[in-house]
Structures are given as structure tokens and as C-alpha cells.
Design a protein around this motif. Structure first.
Motif, mmCIF file in Angstrom:
data_model
loop_
_atom_site.group_PDB
_atom_site.id
_atom_site.type_symbol
_atom_site.label_atom_id
_atom_site.label_comp_id
_atom_site.label_asym_id
_atom_site.label_seq_id
_atom_site.Cartn_x
_atom_site.Cartn_y
_atom_site.Cartn_z
ATOM 1 N N TRP A 7 56.912 65.223 59.327
ATOM 2 C CA TRP A 7 58.356 65.077 59.260
ATOM 3 C C TRP A 7 59.058 66.157 60.081
ATOM 4 O O TRP A 7 60.134 65.937 60.613
ATOM 5 C CB TRP A 7 58.790 65.158 57.796
ATOM 6 C CG TRP A 7 60.205 64.778 57.539
ATOM 7 C CD1 TRP A 7 60.742 63.528 57.600
ATOM 8 C CD2 TRP A 7 61.267 65.641 57.162
ATOM 9 N NE1 TRP A 7 62.067 63.564 57.269
ATOM 10 C CE2 TRP A 7 62.414 64.855 56.999
ATOM 11 C CE3 TRP A 7 61.355 67.007 56.938
ATOM 12 C CZ2 TRP A 7 63.644 65.382 56.617
ATOM 13 C CZ3 TRP A 7 62.565 67.536 56.558
ATOM 14 C CH2 TRP A 7 63.696 66.724 56.405
ATOM 15 N N THR A 24 57.467 65.482 47.933
ATOM 16 C CA THR A 24 58.189 64.431 47.231
ATOM 17 C C THR A 24 59.560 64.948 46.825
ATOM 18 O O THR A 24 59.675 66.017 46.226
ATOM 19 C CB THR A 24 57.402 63.967 45.994
ATOM 20 O OG1 THR A 24 56.105 63.540 46.418
ATOM 21 C CG2 THR A 24 58.100 62.832 45.286
ATOM 22 N N GLU A 26 63.285 64.064 44.879
ATOM 23 C CA GLU A 26 63.972 63.203 43.921
ATOM 24 C C GLU A 26 65.256 63.887 43.486
ATOM 25 O O GLU A 26 65.415 65.103 43.627
ATOM 26 C CB GLU A 26 63.081 62.891 42.724
ATOM 27 C CG GLU A 26 62.629 64.099 41.945
ATOM 28 C CD GLU A 26 61.665 63.730 40.835
ATOM 29 O OE1 GLU A 26 62.062 62.957 39.942
ATOM 30 O OE2 GLU A 26 60.527 64.214 40.873
ATOM 31 N N ALA A 34 63.483 56.533 41.730
ATOM 32 C CA ALA A 34 63.636 56.591 43.180
ATOM 33 C C ALA A 34 63.186 57.949 43.706
ATOM 34 O O ALA A 34 63.645 58.996 43.249
ATOM 35 C CB ALA A 34 65.084 56.332 43.574
ATOM 36 N N GLN A 36 61.566 59.952 47.532
ATOM 37 C CA GLN A 36 61.254 59.878 48.953
ATOM 38 C C GLN A 36 60.102 60.838 49.186
ATOM 39 O O GLN A 36 60.125 61.985 48.719
ATOM 40 C CB GLN A 36 62.450 60.276 49.808
ATOM 41 C CG GLN A 36 62.160 60.182 51.289
ATOM 42 C CD GLN A 36 63.381 60.495 52.146
ATOM 43 O OE1 GLN A 36 64.443 60.830 51.634
ATOM 44 N NE2 GLN A 36 63.219 60.396 53.439
ATOM 45 N N THR A 37 59.089 60.381 49.891
ATOM 46 C CA THR A 37 57.925 61.214 50.171
ATOM 47 C C THR A 37 57.790 61.402 51.670
ATOM 48 O O THR A 37 57.895 60.439 52.433
ATOM 49 C CB THR A 37 56.650 60.557 49.601
ATOM 50 O OG1 THR A 37 56.835 60.370 48.201
ATOM 51 C CG2 THR A 37 55.435 61.430 49.827
ATOM 52 N N ILE A 38 57.571 62.648 52.079
ATOM 53 C CA ILE A 38 57.364 62.949 53.497
ATOM 54 C C ILE A 38 56.037 63.683 53.655
ATOM 55 O O ILE A 38 55.562 64.336 52.733
ATOM 56 C CB ILE A 38 58.533 63.784 54.080
ATOM 57 C CG1 ILE A 38 58.723 65.090 53.308
ATOM 58 C CG2 ILE A 38 59.808 62.971 54.079
ATOM 59 C CD1 ILE A 38 59.801 65.987 53.863
#
Length: 63
Positions: A7, A24, A26, A34, A36-38
Motif C-alpha cells: 500500500w 486492518t 476499522e 466493515a 479495510q485490509t491493506i
């Protein structure tokens, strides 16, 4: 299958890179599934994740 992309630097993360990390995100204040993982190279995360009072140390995640 496509390689994971860092990322931070945009370069591929090799499948044998055992130091690579998954970050991760949140919402802190809301209860939700919900996230989002990078993905990131350990060194990219170490350099970029410097907070006001602490730093990310990828070595903590090593065996």
C-alpha cells in the motif's frame, strides 16, 4: 493469482516475504463488521507508521 501490492510503495510483495504485514482498519467508535485490509512490506510500514508517541515494530510479529 495476483501478487499482493504494498500500500505504501506500490511494489509487489513476494509470496515468500515472511516479514510482510497485513494492516486492518476499522472504525474506532462504531460497532460494525466493515473493515479495510491493506498489505505492506515490513520496512515500508516501519518507516511510514510513526506516531506521535510510538512506532510500529515489525519484529514484534516475527516468530
Amino acid at each position: 493469482m495476483k501478487d499482493n501490492i504494498c500500500w505504501f510503495c506500490g511494489e509487489a510483495i513476494e509470496l515468500n516475504d515472511e516479514r510482510a504485514v497485513r494492516i486492518t482498519l476499522e472504525n474506532l467508535m462504531r460497532t460494525t463488521d466493515a473493515i479495510q485490509t491493506i498489505a505492506s512490506h515490513a520496512d515500508c510500514a516501519r518507516v511510514r507508521l510513526i506516531g506521535a508517541t510510538m512506532m510500529f515494530d515489525p519484529e514484534v510479529l516475527s516468530d
